[in-house]
Motif scaffolding. Structure first.
Motif, PDB file in Angstrom:
ATOM      1  N   GLN A 244      37.831  31.451  26.154  1.00 59.92           N
ATOM      2  CA  GLN A 244      38.752  31.595  27.278  1.00 59.92           C
ATOM      3  C   GLN A 244      38.918  30.309  28.066  1.00 59.92           C
TER       4      GLN A 244
ATOM      5  N   SER B 237      39.390  35.308  36.035  1.00 58.81           N
ATOM      6  CA  SER B 237      37.937  35.480  36.072  1.00 58.81           C
ATOM      7  C   SER B 237      37.532  36.904  35.738  1.00 58.81           C
TER       8      SER B 237
ATOM      9  N   GLN C 274      37.372  37.446  32.005  1.00 59.17           N
ATOM     10  CA  GLN C 274      36.136  36.937  31.399  1.00 59.17           C
ATOM     11  C   GLN C 274      34.970  37.864  31.700  1.00 59.17           C
TER      12      GLN C 274
ATOM     13  N   TYR D  55      35.040  40.812  29.367  1.00 60.79           N
ATOM     14  CA  TYR D  55      34.492  40.445  28.054  1.00 60.79           C
ATOM     15  C   TYR D  55      32.972  40.459  28.084  1.00 60.79           C
TER      16      TYR D  55
ATOM     17  N   TYR E   3      26.808  29.935  32.098  1.00 61.47           N
ATOM     18  CA  TYR E   3      28.214  30.281  31.953  1.00 61.47           C
ATOM     19  C   TYR E   3      28.998  29.951  33.220  1.00 61.47           C
TER      20      TYR E   3
ATOM     21  N   LEU F 166      32.098  27.721  31.840  1.00 60.51           N
ATOM     22  CA  LEU F 166      33.398  28.383  31.784  1.00 60.51           C
ATOM     23  C   LEU F 166      34.377  27.876  32.836  1.00 60.51           C
TER      24      LEU F 166
ATOM     25  N   PRO G 109      31.642  34.678  36.548  1.00 61.41           N
ATOM     26  CA  PRO G 109      33.068  34.507  36.880  1.00 61.41           C
ATOM     27  C   PRO G 109      33.451  35.100  38.226  1.00 61.41           C
TER      28      PRO G 109
END
Length: 532
Positions: free
Chosen positions: A38, A140, A143, A146, A364, A368, A483
């Protein structure tokens, strides 16, 4: 006979182990590709409001060009770029040739007719479904959805692999990833995309649990094999950057990375049949299965130990307890945990899971959001990936010399401190901020390398699959929340580095109480773990 002695008898790190390790390293590449996908499929492109009744310069009085049109309809920000989320309430042709409109007090409004994107760079879900301005938090949230799928998958596939075997779990997870990942590339709407990414996250966890297993690896080689697996994850991030550079359309990129899992599905018919947990099979059956011993003899023959393989019998290897017997033995442990102080084993598990949570949360959180530094996103992703190479090498050396506990604590401390420093740096020091974030992300990548091995060694065989699932669950819980910190950071930018720095420091304090497992064999039962 313990399983470590059994491995030594049938060849140790022989041809079978080398071949199996080589094949099982490939999933690590695709796992990294999907985890950071992403960064590119949700890239925020340059954009500004679409002026009312604007069709590439038509309806413009006096033959004014498109560049002048923006000056009449769109105010400029402090960097002399068109404002991404505002437009003038009505066109101001008298200022269309001015170079600076940021100081003018003119009526503005939100983007009522959509946005215009710079599609010369790439396409993304952001430009596809207008995830900008008041809707930018949806990026965000996608993500996090996911990561939530990975969270649910850690529970579902942990139970599924124990009941149906790793071969079935690996193939099911791979097939689900191919189907859902490819479908996400064809998603007609943002909600459909989120649902398909959730299912892709579930499939990803199934592949992680069943493929990255080192129970066949001898004790003295586990650190080395683990380092190889972690390097393949780094390689996957570099490969993703190359693919994203070549494939600029997000749908094609999403589909390409998903279809690649067909390779795993093809060779899993052989590999997974030889990588199920022998100890798990023996423990669940209660008696040593002749079918399992046939697999052991096959491994011995491949390793050039055919004669030693012939001598393997249930009587030689011994009998492992049945499920009923294991439950009876666990009852006293449960009573002790419920009516007395917590078991040392349970305390260690909680400390380990808290470390994995913090590593996932901050790793992350940094990995990210590489676009925030303002540099070329493709090269930034490569740099963020390559920095893991020396840190993982140092982590491997540290685990060999100083052990797992000291290595984990040191890496968490370094990561937490350098990330906290970025909270006090001026916004115009982008390069220095990126260097510190690189050091923090590299330290957390090394911490992952250590924690993955730590998890395998801490949990005994009878609960190892559940323990690995719990470890992935805690890691994905942290990555799920990271996120969401971006959303808070939109209102308070300094909050992001503070949270991403404090959590590893707190986890370092908890990790200092972990028991050391360096050069220790994989244990079979919780009672053996308590005795150690």
């Amino acid at each position: 006979m313990g399983f470590s002695e059994l491995l030594h008898t049938i060849g140790g790190m022989g041809n079978f182990q080398i071949f199996q390790t080589a094949l099982l390293l490939f999933p690590a590449v695709l796992i990294a590709c999907h985890s950071f996908l992403q960064n590119f499929t949700a890239m925020t492109l340059g954009h500004h409001c679409r002026p009312a009744n604007w069709t590439n310069g038509s309806h413009v009085p006096g033959g004014v060009g498109e560049g002048d049109l923006l000056g009449a309809f769109i105010p400029l920000d402090k960097d002399q770029k068109p404002e991404p989320c505002l437009r003038f309430s009505e066109p101001h042709w008298q200022i269309s040739n001015l170079n600076d409109t940021s100081a003018l007090s003119l009526d503005t409004e939100a983007c009522l007719d959509g946005w215009v994107y710079d599609r010369s760079v790439a396409s993304s879900i952001v430009s596809e479904w207008d995830l900008v301005c008041e809707h930018k938090s949806l990026k965000s949230i996608a993500q996090s959805i996911y990561m939530t799928g990975q969270l649910v998958g850690a529970i579902a596939f942990g139970i599924f692999s124990d009941r149906c075997g790793r071969k079935t779990a690996l193939q099911s997870g791979t097939l689900l990833m191919i189907t859902m990942g490819t479908s996400a590339a064809l998603a007609p709407s943002f909600p459909a995309y989120c649902v398909l990414r959730f299912l892709s996250g579930m499939a990803m966890t199934g592949i992680i649990i069943t493929s990255l297993s080192m129970e066949w690896t001898p004790t003295h080689r586990r650190t080395l094999v683990n380092i190889y697996a972690m390097y393949m994850i780094t390689l996957g991030q570099v490969v993703l950057s190359g693919l994203a550079y070549l494939i600029r359309q997000w749908r094609w990129l999403q589909g390409t990375v998903s279809v690649a899992y067909v390779i795993i599905l093809l060779y899993s018919w052989y590999v997974s049949s030889q990588t199920h947990s022998v100890l798990g099979t023996l423990a669940l059956s209660g008696l040593s299965s002749w079918e399992v011993f046939a697999d052991l003899r096959t491994v011995a023959r491949l390793n050039g130990r055919k004669e030693q393989g012939r001598k393997l019998t249930p009587e030689v290897c011994g009998r492992l307890p049945s499920v009923a017997e294991r439950l009876e033995r666990l009852l006293p442990l449960k009573r002790k945990a419920n009516h007395g102080p917590p078991l040392e084993y349970e305390v260690n598990c909680w400390h380990l899971l808290s470390s994995r949570f913090s590593a996932g949360f901050s790793f992350y959180g940094l990995g990210l959001d590489v676009q925030k530094f303002g540099f070329n996103i493709y090269w930034t992703q490569v740099v963020f990936s390559v920095v893991d190479i020396p840190t993982k090498l140092l982590t491997g050396l540290s685990m060999g010399y100083f052990g797992r506990r000291i290595t984990t604590v040191s890496l968490l401390l370094v990561a937490g401190c350098v990330i906290l420093v970025t909270a006090f740096l001026p916004q115009d020091m982008n390069t220095f901020q990126m260097i510190l974030c690189l050091l923090g992300k590299g330290s957390l990548a090394g911490c992952f390398t250590c924690l993955y091995l730590f998890t395998m060694e801490l949990f005994p065989t009878e609960v190892r699959q559940i323990g690995m699932s719990a470890g992935i669950f805690s890691t994905r819980l942290g990555s799920l929340l990271s996120p969401l910190v971006y959303i808070l950071g939109n209102h308070s930018p300094g909050l992001q580095p503070v949270m991403f720095g404090l959590v590893p420091l707190l986890a370092a304090a908890a990790a200092s109480f972990l028991v050391e497992t360096k050069n220790q064999p994989l244990l079979n039962t919780i009672q053996e773990t308590e005795q150690r």
